[in-house]
Design an enzyme around this catalytic site. Structure first.
Site, PDB file in Angstrom:
ATOM      1  CB  THR A 132      59.443  19.802  11.916  1.00  0.00           C
ATOM      2  OG1 THR A 132      58.803  20.107  10.670  1.00  0.00           O
ATOM      3  CG2 THR A 132      60.922  20.113  11.766  1.00  0.00           C
ATOM      4  CG  ASP A 133      56.671  17.436   7.835  1.00  0.00           C
ATOM      5  OD1 ASP A 133      57.045  18.579   8.153  1.00  0.00           O
ATOM      6  OD2 ASP A 133      55.587  17.232   7.242  1.00  0.00           O
ATOM      7  CD  GLU A 134      59.141  22.998   7.520  1.00  0.00           C
ATOM      8  OE1 GLU A 134      60.073  23.670   7.048  1.00  0.00           O
ATOM      9  OE2 GLU A 134      58.124  23.508   8.016  1.00  0.00           O
ATOM     10  CE1 TYR A 158      61.716  24.815  12.830  1.00  0.00           C
ATOM     11  CE2 TYR A 158      60.704  24.264  10.719  1.00  0.00           C
ATOM     12  CZ  TYR A 158      60.774  24.115  12.097  1.00  0.00           C
ATOM     13  OH  TYR A 158      59.913  23.267  12.736  1.00  0.00           O
ATOM     14  CE  LYS A 162      62.554  21.061  15.793  1.00  0.00           C
ATOM     15  NZ  LYS A 162      62.305  21.088  17.263  1.00  0.00           N
TER      16      LYS A 162
END
Length: 352
Positions: A132-134, A158, A162
């Site tokens: 994810t870009d997060e 979260y 990741k």
């Protein structure tokens, strides 16, 4: 055959349905069937020998090893993850267990399987990790978009879990030579998305006449990627991506959350007229809420020839229409567990 983890979830479902439509190759689907995993999504494949479902946990390395030895997949696409920021704030341990421990055990099983393959099989095997870009953190309003070389600066349990899984995948390439690929996608939307995420939550609440809860001022910016575009990008990376490389997958659609909600209200009004805008309710922001994400997806276009087919206008129209046409699906997934979660996350928040 390929193996996909988390294939009964939102992105996994769409990937499998697209795969079966476009390929004759078998796909083995390993899914734990947590609250967001739903075999009803794949009901159209019942009896289709091309799709093999196995109920199981990626943390169960013995089971994963047995599946690899039995089915001999040429690739693993790793999508299984706990993925909701709000849930990670309320219960971070599940995210550590699935996203970090689960990825580690999957990598270990893959490493041992891969090293025993014949030289031609080893050369063609791939482990594709969907991230994810997060993991890159938050961007200032005028800052350049995230590139593949951006530092990892996660701000939620979260995204931290990741980022840790990304680092493990990278380490298995550099230490063991496992041919890995990593993708970082922006916010996905489309059919079969569990209605805890922004777009399906707004659609389902609006149709039920419930408040449309907006965190803070609603000006948090995200890049929006139609899920079928994401699936096509993953297929492209699997086909032509270079081992050890990472690829950003974005939709080139930066928009603030509040604009997204107004767009949904406008579309709904054309199908089922009502004053949906009046339901918009501003509530206390989530802790540590990242202000802006933006994906620079030029590398995957330049090196692999991929770019999204959908604009946000076309993708959101298709998405709203799908939810309108699949109200039985929505009712079925809004179980007691879902209602309990909504109460935990939203009922205690003050209205601004």
């Amino acid at each position: 055959m390929i193996l996909i983890t988390g294939g009964a979830g939102f992105i996994g479902t769409n990937f499998i349905l697209d795969w079966v439509r476009q390929s004759d190759e078998g796909i083995l689907n390993l899914d734990k069937l947590t609250y967001a995993g739903n075999l009803q999504n794949l009901a159209s494949l019942a009896g289709n020998p091309q799709h093999i479902f196995t109920h199981g946990d990626i943390c169960d390395q013995e089971k994963v090893t047995a599946l690899l030895n039995r089915y001999r997949p040429r690739a693993i696409i790793h999508m299984a993850a706990e993925s909701h920021v709000d849930r990670s704030i309320h219960g971070p341990e599940d995210f550590v267990q699935t996203n970090i421990t689960g990825t580690f055990r999957l990598l270990e099983a893959a490493r041992h399987y891969w090293k025993d393959l014949t030289p031609p099989q080893k050369a063609h095997f791939r482990f594709l990790h969907v991230s994810t870009d997060e993991v890159f953190g938050s961007l200032d309003q005028q800052a350049p978009a995230f590139t593949e070389n951006h530092c990892l600066r996660p701000n939620s349990p979260y995204s931290a879990s990741k980022a840790a899984s990304d680092c493990l995948v990278r380490a298995y390439f550099h230490t063991y030579g496992l041919p890995v690929l990593t993708t970082h996608c922006s916010n996905n939307y489309g059919a079969y998305q569990f209605p805890e995420k922004l777009i399906p939550l707004m659609i389902t609440n609006a149709l039920a006449g419930k408040p449309l809860p907006i965190y803070g001022d609603g000006q948090q910016i995200r890049d929006w990627l139609y899920v079928n575009d994401h699936c096509s990008a993953i297929r492209r990376v699997l086909e032509q991506g270079q081992p050890g490389e990472t690829y950003n997958i974005g939709g080139w659609n930066e928009k603030p959350n509040l604009e997204i909600v107004h767009t949904i209200c406008d579309i709904l009004q054309t199908y089922r007229p009502a004053d949906y805008h009046a339901l918009i309710t501003f509530i206390t922001d989530r802790p540590g809420h990242d202000r802006r994400y933006a994906i620079d997806a030029r590398k995957i276009e330049r090196e692999l020839g991929w770019k999204p087919a959908e604009t946000f206008a076309t993708g959101i129209e298709k998405t709203v229409h799908w939810y309108l046409e699949n109200q039985d699906w929505v009712a079925n997934v809004q179980s007691g567990d879902y209602r309990k979660w909504v109460e935990i996350n939203y009922d205690g928040r003050s209205i601004q």
